[in-house]
Each structure stands twice: as structure tokens, then as C-alpha cells.
Design a protein around this motif. Sequence first.
Motif, PDB file in Angstrom:
ATOM      1  N   PRO A  36      87.870  37.373  60.854  1.00  0.00           N
ATOM      2  CA  PRO A  36      87.041  38.580  60.846  1.00  0.00           C
ATOM      3  C   PRO A  36      87.461  39.600  59.777  1.00  0.00           C
ATOM      4  O   PRO A  36      86.638  40.376  59.310  1.00  0.00           O
ATOM      5  CB  PRO A  36      87.224  39.170  62.241  1.00  0.00           C
ATOM      6  CG  PRO A  36      87.762  38.081  63.074  1.00  0.00           C
ATOM      7  CD  PRO A  36      88.494  37.170  62.157  1.00  0.00           C
ATOM      8  N   ARG A  37      88.714  39.581  59.389  1.00  0.00           N
ATOM      9  CA  ARG A  37      89.201  40.528  58.385  1.00  0.00           C
ATOM     10  C   ARG A  37      88.678  40.184  56.987  1.00  0.00           C
ATOM     11  O   ARG A  37      88.370  41.061  56.191  1.00  0.00           O
ATOM     12  CB  ARG A  37      90.722  40.542  58.363  1.00  0.00           C
ATOM     13  CG  ARG A  37      91.278  41.577  57.394  1.00  0.00           C
ATOM     14  CD  ARG A  37      92.759  41.529  57.248  1.00  0.00           C
ATOM     15  NE  ARG A  37      93.446  41.590  58.525  1.00  0.00           N
ATOM     16  CZ  ARG A  37      94.729  41.289  58.671  1.00  0.00           C
ATOM     17  NH1 ARG A  37      95.447  40.920  57.646  1.00  0.00           N
ATOM     18  NH2 ARG A  37      95.296  41.376  59.849  1.00  0.00           N
ATOM     19  N   TYR A  38      88.547  38.901  56.676  1.00  0.00           N
ATOM     20  CA  TYR A  38      88.170  38.477  55.331  1.00  0.00           C
ATOM     21  C   TYR A  38      86.738  37.973  55.201  1.00  0.00           C
ATOM     22  O   TYR A  38      86.206  37.903  54.099  1.00  0.00           O
ATOM     23  CB  TYR A  38      89.114  37.373  54.851  1.00  0.00           C
ATOM     24  CG  TYR A  38      90.503  37.877  54.558  1.00  0.00           C
ATOM     25  CD1 TYR A  38      90.814  38.443  53.327  1.00  0.00           C
ATOM     26  CD2 TYR A  38      91.509  37.799  55.511  1.00  0.00           C
ATOM     27  CE1 TYR A  38      92.079  38.910  53.053  1.00  0.00           C
ATOM     28  CE2 TYR A  38      92.788  38.259  55.249  1.00  0.00           C
ATOM     29  CZ  TYR A  38      93.063  38.813  54.015  1.00  0.00           C
ATOM     30  OH  TYR A  38      94.316  39.279  53.757  1.00  0.00           O
ATOM     31  N   PHE A  39      86.128  37.590  56.300  1.00  0.00           N
ATOM     32  CA  PHE A  39      84.797  37.001  56.262  1.00  0.00           C
ATOM     33  C   PHE A  39      83.914  37.639  57.325  1.00  0.00           C
ATOM     34  O   PHE A  39      84.382  38.384  58.163  1.00  0.00           O
ATOM     35  CB  PHE A  39      84.886  35.481  56.487  1.00  0.00           C
ATOM     36  CG  PHE A  39      85.787  34.793  55.508  1.00  0.00           C
ATOM     37  CD1 PHE A  39      85.391  34.555  54.205  1.00  0.00           C
ATOM     38  CD2 PHE A  39      87.065  34.399  55.891  1.00  0.00           C
ATOM     39  CE1 PHE A  39      86.235  33.927  53.304  1.00  0.00           C
ATOM     40  CE2 PHE A  39      87.916  33.776  54.992  1.00  0.00           C
ATOM     41  CZ  PHE A  39      87.494  33.541  53.700  1.00  0.00           C
ATOM     42  N   ARG A  40      82.647  37.295  57.307  1.00  0.00           N
ATOM     43  CA  ARG A  40      81.694  37.870  58.261  1.00  0.00           C
ATOM     44  C   ARG A  40      81.611  37.055  59.547  1.00  0.00           C
ATOM     45  O   ARG A  40      80.654  37.193  60.294  1.00  0.00           O
ATOM     46  CB  ARG A  40      80.317  37.938  57.625  1.00  0.00           C
ATOM     47  CG  ARG A  40      80.243  38.895  56.476  1.00  0.00           C
ATOM     48  CD  ARG A  40      78.860  38.929  55.916  1.00  0.00           C
ATOM     49  NE  ARG A  40      78.849  39.693  54.681  1.00  0.00           N
ATOM     50  CZ  ARG A  40      77.875  39.701  53.824  1.00  0.00           C
ATOM     51  NH1 ARG A  40      76.794  38.984  54.065  1.00  0.00           N
ATOM     52  NH2 ARG A  40      77.949  40.409  52.741  1.00  0.00           N
ATOM     53  N   HIS A  41      82.560  36.215  59.772  1.00  0.00           N
ATOM     54  CA  HIS A  41      82.531  35.368  60.955  1.00  0.00           C
ATOM     55  C   HIS A  41      83.950  35.186  61.482  1.00  0.00           C
ATOM     56  O   HIS A  41      84.921  35.567  60.826  1.00  0.00           O
ATOM     57  CB  HIS A  41      81.914  34.007  60.634  1.00  0.00           C
ATOM     58  CG  HIS A  41      82.659  33.254  59.572  1.00  0.00           C
ATOM     59  ND1 HIS A  41      83.823  32.565  59.839  1.00  0.00           N
ATOM     60  CD2 HIS A  41      82.427  33.090  58.254  1.00  0.00           C
ATOM     61  CE1 HIS A  41      84.258  32.000  58.735  1.00  0.00           C
ATOM     62  NE2 HIS A  41      83.431  32.317  57.756  1.00  0.00           N
ATOM     63  N   SER A  42      84.041  34.582  62.654  1.00  0.00           N
ATOM     64  CA  SER A  42      85.362  34.292  63.212  1.00  0.00           C
ATOM     65  C   SER A  42      85.403  32.858  63.745  1.00  0.00           C
ATOM     66  O   SER A  42      86.107  32.561  64.696  1.00  0.00           O
ATOM     67  CB  SER A  42      85.707  35.280  64.324  1.00  0.00           C
ATOM     68  OG  SER A  42      84.754  35.194  65.352  1.00  0.00           O
TER      69      SER A  42
END
Length: 87
Positions: A36-42
Motif C-alpha cells: 500500500p505504501r508504494y502501489f495502489r493495491h495490497s
Amino acid sequence: FPFNLERIVSQVAYWAPSGTEFVIKDVNKFQQIVLPRYFRHSKMNSFIRQLNMYGFHKSRADHSKSVFSHPAFIKGRSYNFIYLEIY
């Protein structure tokens, strides 16, 4: 993506001793905190799909951790990232 990946590997994953593979030891923690910190998903599957789009392969069949490699993604050689293309 390649430069985010380098930051991720240097901060939360780790390089294998060879420097040609990176290792995600705790996949659950990686999904909850890092993605979640680097991308729009987890979702780990989405991350793996993105790795595959750039030509990365899962290196070992070890269920306790995830190990990935790409011929141009080598520790300390960020100038090789120009060879990381979407296939």
C-alpha cells in the motif's frame, strides 16, 4: 516500477547472496505494510503480475518466502534498469 522495486528491496526485502535475486521473507507483512505504501493495491498476486510483465520470474519453489529474479535486476547496478521493459 523498477526504481520503486529497488527501494523496496533495499528497505524491506533483501538481496540473495548472489545479488541476482531478491527475497520477500514475510509475504503477509509485505502485503499489509509495503504494497500500500508504494502501489495502489495490497495484493501479492497483483505485485507478482507486475513483476511478470517486466520479465521477472519466481526463482525458487519455497513456500516460506518468495524469491524473484531478472537478468537485468542486479544489486548495485541500477543502470541496468533501462533493460527492464514491459513485455
